[in-house]
Design a protein around this motif. Structure first.
Motif, PDB file in Angstrom:
ATOM      1  N   ASN A 229      23.050  24.777  59.302  1.00  0.00           N
ATOM      2  CA  ASN A 229      21.594  24.062  59.575  1.00  0.00           C
ATOM      3  C   ASN A 229      21.255  23.199  58.148  1.00  0.00           C
ATOM      4  O   ASN A 229      21.113  23.922  57.201  1.00  0.00           O
ATOM      5  CB  ASN A 229      20.439  25.332  59.625  1.00  0.00           C
TER       6      ASN A 229
ATOM      7  N   TYR B 254      18.350  26.838  50.967  1.00  0.00           N
ATOM      8  CA  TYR B 254      17.052  27.639  51.103  1.00  0.00           C
ATOM      9  C   TYR B 254      16.784  28.429  52.221  1.00  0.00           C
ATOM     10  O   TYR B 254      16.863  27.765  53.614  1.00  0.00           O
ATOM     11  CB  TYR B 254      15.952  26.246  51.028  1.00  0.00           C
ATOM     12  N   ASN B 255      17.021  29.558  52.038  1.00  0.00           N
ATOM     13  CA  ASN B 255      17.110  30.576  53.403  1.00  0.00           C
ATOM     14  C   ASN B 255      17.796  30.186  54.454  1.00  0.00           C
ATOM     15  O   ASN B 255      17.357  30.069  55.671  1.00  0.00           O
ATOM     16  CB  ASN B 255      15.484  30.755  53.725  1.00  0.00           C
ATOM     17  N   GLY B 256      19.118  29.911  54.162  1.00  0.00           N
ATOM     18  CA  GLY B 256      19.907  29.648  54.953  1.00  0.00           C
ATOM     19  C   GLY B 256      19.976  28.106  55.669  1.00  0.00           C
ATOM     20  O   GLY B 256      20.840  27.646  56.222  1.00  0.00           O
ATOM     21  N   LEU B 257      19.039  27.317  54.975  1.00  0.00           N
ATOM     22  CA  LEU B 257      18.893  25.960  55.143  1.00  0.00           C
ATOM     23  C   LEU B 257      19.914  25.106  53.939  1.00  0.00           C
ATOM     24  O   LEU B 257      19.584  25.471  52.834  1.00  0.00           O
ATOM     25  CB  LEU B 257      17.739  25.393  55.464  1.00  0.00           C
TER      26      LEU B 257
ATOM     27  N   ILE C  54      11.243  21.359  56.822  1.00  0.00           N
ATOM     28  CA  ILE C  54      11.636  22.913  56.454  1.00  0.00           C
ATOM     29  C   ILE C  54      11.165  23.917  57.541  1.00  0.00           C
ATOM     30  O   ILE C  54      11.882  24.438  58.325  1.00  0.00           O
ATOM     31  CB  ILE C  54      11.123  23.410  55.228  1.00  0.00           C
ATOM     32  N   ALA C  55       9.937  23.569  58.214  1.00  0.00           N
ATOM     33  CA  ALA C  55       9.271  24.288  59.430  1.00  0.00           C
ATOM     34  C   ALA C  55      10.389  24.344  60.516  1.00  0.00           C
ATOM     35  O   ALA C  55      10.466  24.941  61.111  1.00  0.00           O
ATOM     36  CB  ALA C  55       7.812  24.026  59.422  1.00  0.00           C
TER      37      ALA C  55
ATOM     38  N   ALA D   6      16.788  26.915  63.962  1.00  0.00           N
ATOM     39  CA  ALA D   6      18.103  27.373  63.259  1.00  0.00           C
ATOM     40  C   ALA D   6      19.017  27.958  64.206  1.00  0.00           C
ATOM     41  O   ALA D   6      18.579  28.866  65.093  1.00  0.00           O
ATOM     42  CB  ALA D   6      17.843  28.040  62.086  1.00  0.00           C
TER      43      ALA D   6
ATOM     44  N   GLN E 193      13.671  25.685  60.250  1.00  0.00           N
ATOM     45  CA  GLN E 193      13.803  27.090  60.374  1.00  0.00           C
ATOM     46  C   GLN E 193      13.482  27.451  61.859  1.00  0.00           C
ATOM     47  O   GLN E 193      14.271  28.679  62.231  1.00  0.00           O
ATOM     48  CB  GLN E 193      12.754  27.629  59.551  1.00  0.00           C
ATOM     49  N   GLN E 194      12.888  26.886  62.636  1.00  0.00           N
ATOM     50  CA  GLN E 194      12.356  27.022  63.854  1.00  0.00           C
ATOM     51  C   GLN E 194      13.542  26.886  64.892  1.00  0.00           C
ATOM     52  O   GLN E 194      13.821  27.574  65.850  1.00  0.00           O
ATOM     53  CB  GLN E 194      11.257  26.569  64.543  1.00  0.00           C
TER      54      GLN E 194
END
Length: 416
Positions: free
Chosen positions: A385, A280-283, A372-373, A379, A376-377
């Protein structure tokens, strides 16, 4: 015939169905919501059989049995039995996948599959049963499997067993009744498994293998699951299937290399056991909800030593929070960047150990959103990640069971 059912879960219902099919006039009396000390005082002499559910301690009365005991007494084919504190389901699945690659008539039962009594009528002498055995199922077993696998052991279920010795004594029953014609595959790196193996009369095979480089290569080429522990689970499975064919693991590899590669490659992991869910978005997001104790979460973090991990932790601690200091030490691992705390033990951790990586969540939905938040912060573009739910605790403070917790987590991740 009159049968008492101590508990009416999956196994109790399967017993009822089985005997109604075989003896339609069988009478049943179901006992539920009782304390073990209360049930021990009851007179069961009017019953022909008393089937205890796995979590009910043995009563030690003449007419007592269980699905596992009854199955072992009536099974017409070889049984490969697997027990461990964690990892037994994965070992069983690797074994089943290897046997399927050999086109054997293999059945998977126990904790991981259907209650064993469900398949009893289907079995033939040329079938083979792979049985995942918990300490509760082994507690009073009086016949051991032809091939037994004894994996990593450590304290667990001490809220049901009298103490650790009682737990280990139950596990030891997997080999207690074996003879020199049987096989025991055991984890050489685990002190308790090695001790139990010393008293076994079976032919012993220790894993992980120390001198079979070719087997290591086959496993690395075929096992897609993360972590060294899963490579060792595959070794245990190879040793078990080699024993089924009465040959050594290295001889099995020489003869059946392609079949082993196919069998191991066909298994992609069990639900809620360090299961990759999505990118998910690089995670990279993983579900390890079957990690209900400290040791399982340690194994999960060891699988991501070079990653950047955001972890969701907490639930109902099975040690009455006595292991929280050790859990906190584990969470100091350098790969752990963010810790989302949920449930009873999560909130207790937050009270005891102020830490700027801690973020409290009041629900699983909140925990996922925060994970998730935060991931992402923090990463790192030069690292993997990871978002990992590995609770190190049971689920009963907030969920029906561990499957419910894992399924809800997967649904939330799917909706991202």
């Amino acid at each position: 015939m009159k049968i008492a059912l101590l508990g009416y879960g999956k196994e109790g219902k399967s017993v009822e169905t089985y005997f109604k099919n075989h003896q339609p006039d069988t009478e049943f009396e179901v006992f539920q919501d009782f304390k073990p000390e209360d049930i021990k005082e009851k007179d069961f002499s009017e019953f022909d059989l008393v089937f205890r559910s796995p979590s009910v301690p043995p009563l030690h009365i003449p007419n007592e049995t269980s699905v596992t005991k009854y199955f072992f007494e009536h099974c017409p084919c070889p049984i490969i039995g697997v027990t461990a504190t964690k990892g037994k389901g994965t070992i069983c699945s690797f074994i089943k996948s290897l046997l399927d690659a050999h086109h054997e008539k293999a059945y998977l039962v126990g904790n991981i599959g259907s209650p064993a009594i469900d398949i009893l009528d289907e079995l033939q002498p040329n079938s083979v049963v792979v049985y995942e055995l918990s300490s509760f199922q082994l507690w009073d077993l009086e016949k051991s499997p032809h091939i037994a696998i004894l994996g990593h052991l450590e304290p667990d279920h001490l809220n049901v067993h009298a103490d650790y010795e009682d737990y280990l004594g139950a596990k030891a029953n997997i080999t207690k009744h074996q003879t020199s014609q049987d096989y025991l595959v055991f984890n050489r790196n685990n002190t308790e498994a090695s001790k139990i193996a010393l008293s076994s009369r079976a032919t012993k095979i220790a894993y992980p293998f120390n001198d079979f480089d070719d087997i290591e290569k086959v496993i690395q080429d075929s096992v897609t699951l993360p972590g060294r522990h899963n490579q060792e689970n595959a070794m245990a499975a190879i040793a078990a299937v080699a024993s089924f064919y009465n040959i050594s693991p290295d001889e099995y590899l020489r003869r059946e290399r392609d079949t082993i590669l196919a069998g191991l490659s066909n298994f992609h992991g069990l639900s809620h056991r360090l299961e990759f869910l999505r990118d998910y978005n690089g995670l990279k997001i993983y579900d390890d909800n079957f990690a209900t104790n400290l040791s399982s979460t340690r194994v999960a973090l060891d699988a991501f030593k070079r990653a950047n991990v955001t972890i969701i932790v907490g639930g109902r601690d099975k040690t009455d929070n006595k292991d929280l200091p050790e859990l906190y030490e584990l969470l100091k691992s350098p790969q752990v960047r963010n810790i989302i705390l949920i449930g009873e033990s999560g909130h207790e951790l937050a009270k005891k150990y102020p830490d700027n990586r801690f973020y409290l969540a009041n629900s699983l939905e909140d925990a996922v959103a925060q994970a998730i938040a935060r991931a992402q912060q923090s990463a790192d573009p030069n690292s993997e990640n990871i978002v990992l739910m590995s609770p190190a605790a049971a689920s009963f403070d907030m969920f029906e069971n561990v499957y419910d917790r894992g399924d809800q987590y997967k649904l939330l991740i799917d909706r991202l």
